[in-house]
Write a protein that holds these residues in place. Sequence first.
Motif, mmCIF file in Angstrom:
data_model
loop_
_atom_site.group_PDB
_atom_site.id
_atom_site.type_symbol
_atom_site.label_atom_id
_atom_site.label_comp_id
_atom_site.label_asym_id
_atom_site.label_seq_id
_atom_site.Cartn_x
_atom_site.Cartn_y
_atom_site.Cartn_z
ATOM 1 N N GLU A 1 0.841 -1.124 -0.041
ATOM 2 C CA GLU A 1 0.097 -0.054 -0.151
ATOM 3 C C GLU A 1 0.900 1.002 0.022
ATOM 4 O OE1 GLU A 1 -2.931 0.039 3.167
ATOM 5 O OE2 GLU A 1 -3.896 -2.022 2.406
ATOM 6 N N LEU A 2 1.999 1.350 0.510
ATOM 7 C CA LEU A 2 2.900 2.386 0.371
ATOM 8 C C LEU A 2 3.561 2.646 -1.029
ATOM 9 C CD1 LEU A 2 5.473 1.541 3.502
ATOM 10 C CD2 LEU A 2 3.329 3.266 3.382
ATOM 11 N N LEU A 3 3.354 1.788 -1.887
ATOM 12 C CA LEU A 3 3.927 1.859 -3.185
ATOM 13 C C LEU A 3 2.739 2.392 -4.064
ATOM 14 C CD1 LEU A 3 5.811 -1.475 -4.021
ATOM 15 C CD2 LEU A 3 6.795 0.814 -3.475
ATOM 16 N N ARG A 4 1.272 1.698 -3.599
ATOM 17 C CA ARG A 4 0.134 2.138 -4.262
ATOM 18 C C ARG A 4 -0.217 3.611 -3.997
ATOM 19 N NH1 ARG A 4 -3.453 -1.688 -5.796
ATOM 20 N NH2 ARG A 4 -2.536 -3.184 -4.780
ATOM 21 N N ASN A 5 -0.268 3.899 -2.545
ATOM 22 C CA ASN A 5 -0.588 5.133 -2.313
ATOM 23 C C ASN A 5 0.172 6.532 -1.878
ATOM 24 O OD1 ASN A 5 -3.262 3.808 -2.010
ATOM 25 N ND2 ASN A 5 -2.894 3.362 0.053
ATOM 26 N N GLY A 6 1.563 5.805 -2.085
ATOM 27 C CA GLY A 6 2.461 6.766 -1.792
ATOM 28 C C GLY A 6 3.180 7.110 -0.360
ATOM 29 N N ILE A 7 4.433 7.185 -0.356
ATOM 30 C CA ILE A 7 5.142 7.235 1.138
ATOM 31 C C ILE A 7 5.051 8.573 1.607
ATOM 32 C CG2 ILE A 7 7.254 6.628 2.259
ATOM 33 C CD1 ILE A 7 7.873 4.691 0.158
ATOM 34 N N SER A 8 4.489 8.778 2.808
ATOM 35 C CA SER A 8 4.326 10.376 3.272
ATOM 36 C C SER A 8 5.715 10.507 4.217
ATOM 37 C CB SER A 8 3.137 10.424 4.224
ATOM 38 O OG SER A 8 3.282 9.684 5.238
ATOM 39 N N ILE A 9 6.136 11.914 3.946
ATOM 40 C CA ILE A 9 7.637 12.161 4.288
ATOM 41 C C ILE A 9 7.332 13.617 5.161
ATOM 42 C CG2 ILE A 9 10.138 12.476 4.135
ATOM 43 C CD1 ILE A 9 9.703 10.905 1.384
ATOM 44 N N ALA B 1 3.780 14.799 11.471
ATOM 45 C CA ALA B 1 5.014 13.909 11.795
ATOM 46 C C ALA B 1 4.610 12.722 12.045
ATOM 47 C CB ALA B 1 5.981 14.499 12.629
ATOM 48 N N SER B 2 3.535 12.522 13.195
ATOM 49 C CA SER B 2 3.136 11.467 13.615
ATOM 50 C C SER B 2 2.309 10.318 12.712
ATOM 51 C CB SER B 2 2.312 11.722 14.934
ATOM 52 O OG SER B 2 1.066 12.334 14.672
ATOM 53 N N GLU B 3 1.942 11.246 11.692
ATOM 54 C CA GLU B 3 1.105 10.398 10.823
ATOM 55 C C GLU B 3 1.885 9.767 9.590
ATOM 56 O OE1 GLU B 3 -1.812 13.153 9.839
ATOM 57 O OE2 GLU B 3 -3.300 12.736 11.599
ATOM 58 N N SER B 4 3.135 10.396 9.682
ATOM 59 C CA SER B 4 3.925 10.153 8.317
ATOM 60 C C SER B 4 4.722 8.907 8.200
ATOM 61 C CB SER B 4 5.023 11.240 8.269
ATOM 62 O OG SER B 4 4.491 12.573 7.909
ATOM 63 N N ASP B 5 4.947 8.299 7.156
ATOM 64 C CA ASP B 5 5.749 6.965 7.147
ATOM 65 C C ASP B 5 7.057 7.160 7.401
ATOM 66 O OD1 ASP B 5 3.322 5.476 6.218
ATOM 67 O OD2 ASP B 5 3.567 6.519 4.397
ATOM 68 N N VAL B 6 7.679 8.302 6.930
ATOM 69 C CA VAL B 6 9.173 8.635 7.282
ATOM 70 C C VAL B 6 9.269 10.030 7.656
ATOM 71 C CG1 VAL B 6 11.522 9.053 6.140
ATOM 72 C CG2 VAL B 6 9.772 7.164 5.431
ATOM 73 N N VAL B 7 10.035 10.089 8.884
ATOM 74 C CA VAL B 7 10.184 11.541 9.188
ATOM 75 C C VAL B 7 11.784 11.659 9.398
ATOM 76 C CG1 VAL B 7 10.246 12.832 11.506
ATOM 77 C CG2 VAL B 7 8.626 11.272 11.125
ATOM 78 N N VAL B 8 12.192 12.757 8.407
ATOM 79 C CA VAL B 8 13.533 13.277 8.218
ATOM 80 C C VAL B 8 13.648 14.440 9.243
ATOM 81 C CG1 VAL B 8 14.916 14.300 6.605
ATOM 82 C CG2 VAL B 8 13.104 12.624 5.778
ATOM 83 N N VAL B 9 14.553 14.159 10.008
ATOM 84 C CA VAL B 9 14.960 15.105 11.079
ATOM 85 C C VAL B 9 16.250 16.074 10.725
ATOM 86 C CG1 VAL B 9 15.595 15.413 13.513
ATOM 87 C CG2 VAL B 9 14.221 13.538 12.988
ATOM 88 N N GLU C 1 -0.044 27.001 16.609
ATOM 89 C CA GLU C 1 -0.751 26.394 15.774
ATOM 90 C C GLU C 1 0.229 25.539 14.732
ATOM 91 O OE1 GLU C 1 -4.181 24.511 14.173
ATOM 92 O OE2 GLU C 1 -3.806 25.064 15.956
ATOM 93 N N GLY C 2 1.032 26.286 14.169
ATOM 94 C CA GLY C 2 1.849 25.726 13.125
ATOM 95 C C GLY C 2 2.570 24.365 13.706
ATOM 96 N N ILE C 3 3.346 24.582 15.201
ATOM 97 C CA ILE C 3 3.856 23.412 15.614
ATOM 98 C C ILE C 3 3.114 22.430 15.972
ATOM 99 C CG2 ILE C 3 5.021 23.203 17.935
ATOM 100 C CD1 ILE C 3 6.448 25.857 17.752
ATOM 101 N N ARG C 4 1.636 22.762 16.582
ATOM 102 C CA ARG C 4 0.942 21.569 16.653
ATOM 103 C C ARG C 4 0.541 20.854 15.512
ATOM 104 N NH1 ARG C 4 -4.230 19.930 16.248
ATOM 105 N NH2 ARG C 4 -4.564 21.807 14.666
ATOM 106 N N ARG C 5 0.265 21.409 14.414
ATOM 107 C CA ARG C 5 0.318 20.654 12.937
ATOM 108 C C ARG C 5 1.335 20.027 12.574
ATOM 109 N NH1 ARG C 5 -3.490 24.522 9.130
ATOM 110 N NH2 ARG C 5 -5.118 25.469 10.613
ATOM 111 N N ALA C 6 2.583 20.560 12.790
ATOM 112 C CA ALA C 6 3.825 19.946 12.489
ATOM 113 C C ALA C 6 4.038 18.483 13.090
ATOM 114 C CB ALA C 6 4.983 20.781 12.719
ATOM 115 N N LYS C 7 3.846 18.553 14.391
ATOM 116 C CA LYS C 7 3.775 17.297 15.299
ATOM 117 C C LYS C 7 2.781 16.324 14.816
ATOM 118 C CE LYS C 7 5.687 19.605 19.481
ATOM 119 N NZ LYS C 7 5.366 19.646 20.921
ATOM 120 N N LEU C 8 1.643 16.875 14.633
ATOM 121 C CA LEU C 8 0.566 15.939 14.153
ATOM 122 C C LEU C 8 0.965 15.258 12.721
ATOM 123 C CD1 LEU C 8 -2.334 14.740 14.645
ATOM 124 C CD2 LEU C 8 -3.204 16.748 13.394
#
Length: 582
Positions: free
Chosen positions: A273-281, A365-373, A356-363
């Motif tokens: 499904e990651l290939l089908r729907n795309g990998i979120s970063i 990131a928590s929903e992403s497949d890959v997190v690039v720090v 609000e921007g920081i709150r959205r960023a954390k949310l």
Amino acid sequence: MLRSSFYRLPRGWKGFGSSITTPLSYSQWVLRPALSYHSSAAGRVCPSAEDSTIYALSTAPGRAAIAVVRVSGPACVEIYRALCPGKPLPKPRSAALRSLHDPVRTPDDVPLDAGSLVLFFPSPRSVTGEDVLEFHVHGGPAIVKAVLQALPRCASSSSPIRYAEPGEFTRRAFLNGRLDLTQVEALGDTLSAATEQQRRLFVRGTGNQLSKRYEEWRQLLLHARGELEALIDFHEDQHFGESPAQLAISVAHQVLKLKRLIDIHIRNAMRGELLRNGISIALLGPPNAGKSSLLNQIAGREAAIVSQEAGTTRDIVDIGIDLGGYLCKLADMAGLRQSTAPQQGDMDALGSVEKEGIRRAKLRASESDVVVVILPVKRDHNGEARLMTDSEVLRTAATCAANGSELAVVINKIDQMSDSALLEVWISELHAKLAIPPDRIFPISCKSAAGASGDDPGRVQAFLRGLVGVFRSMTSAVDVDSQADLAIPGIPAQSVSNTLLQESLGASERHRLLLQECMIHLESFLEQVETEVHEEGEPDIVVAAECLRAAADCLARITGRGTSGDVEEVLGVVFEKFCVGK
């Protein structure tokens, strides 16, 4: 014996255009929510009230060198004779050059097209299972229009002639047994494939390997159910070498191995499904770490605003991109920093918009497949290079990793440092803090990469190659640890080979949900057997057989072929195993 069955398409299932080469949205899919059909003894599935001949343009509309007009149905031969009078029907699956004429003769009798290639595919060896004609005409809009207008004027005594509804060619292919639901879904995905990895995944799914796997599993459950029901029906009249408890335990061993195999299949489907729907970063880091600069480097354009001013990005900037053949959804987000108590004249206090921007960023990131720090290098007041390891960023990254996200770390702005030995120290520190392998820590410089030429200035390309390696590990099929543990009587050994398990990557979300439902019924069967055996009693064979019936029905619903409740099949198993010669 004729029997009626109803198939309901899954919500969100993609359909096809009036030809199998034209993708359409789900709302245009021609199959009704419930479609009735019946099957004959020969196994051919036919629509209950569908005897018309259909035609449609199978190539994209507009000016082109060649346009293909496809016709399917019982009137194909009559249509050919009307458009090509006096010319013999082409040999099956062989192209013949013909002039097409209007079936309604005019005094000048100018051909519709003087040089068309005509192919004839007789039933049942055609894409729809019916007689199929293909006219490969010159692709000028006027010629295509003239041919399409002439087709309904061809008189037919066998069936009405009409323009195909959206998806009708593919629907007939399904109803006539040329495609099953897994192949139909894979075909739709193939038409919409946007990246190389999607192409490889979907083309593999257009074969029948997945269908064969599901049918093998269904047959195994069918035979197991037949054994149990034979015990119910004939236990008093026949001599059985096993007690009900022993037979249930024997079946349970096979069901347990099948359950493990389906579990591996489900895990591979989730990877597919990651290939089908795309990998979120998600690009995660403190303010002014270079997240937007890196996004622009990856995208090859100015997708995000870059400024020396910290906190330029407040909302999420999303872009879709092909990275090494993988479809990716890349997000640049607000920089994370800890809130400070607002004081008079304090420029570092967080405002409501930045919070609000920081709150959205954390949310995100928590929903992403890959997190690039992304951690920047800065010079202190003494001019020494230091790695800015913000505690809020590291804490958020650790939380994302604990929730299943893959981590990669970018040390940005290495152009600010003169001592390369510091990199080894920083990589060791990050390895200890985030428990991340050193090969997933990438030193780069977006400033050096911007507008420079040469062999990977700034090391951004090395970072992207490493990121593709992360994608590869995320989307590779799960290996079978021990094929001996999964050897199941009645299922060929190659069905559990690692090579064929690659096919399970192509299983769609619909397949995965039905397989999970199948697993629930198998677990109910195993619990029923285990509970009764531990209590030194006999299991309820009726309940156990019903669990297997429900599990097999889930597998049948994946392909759309057959149901586990077919009485003839169950009785065939019973009498074949226990009543031979009688």
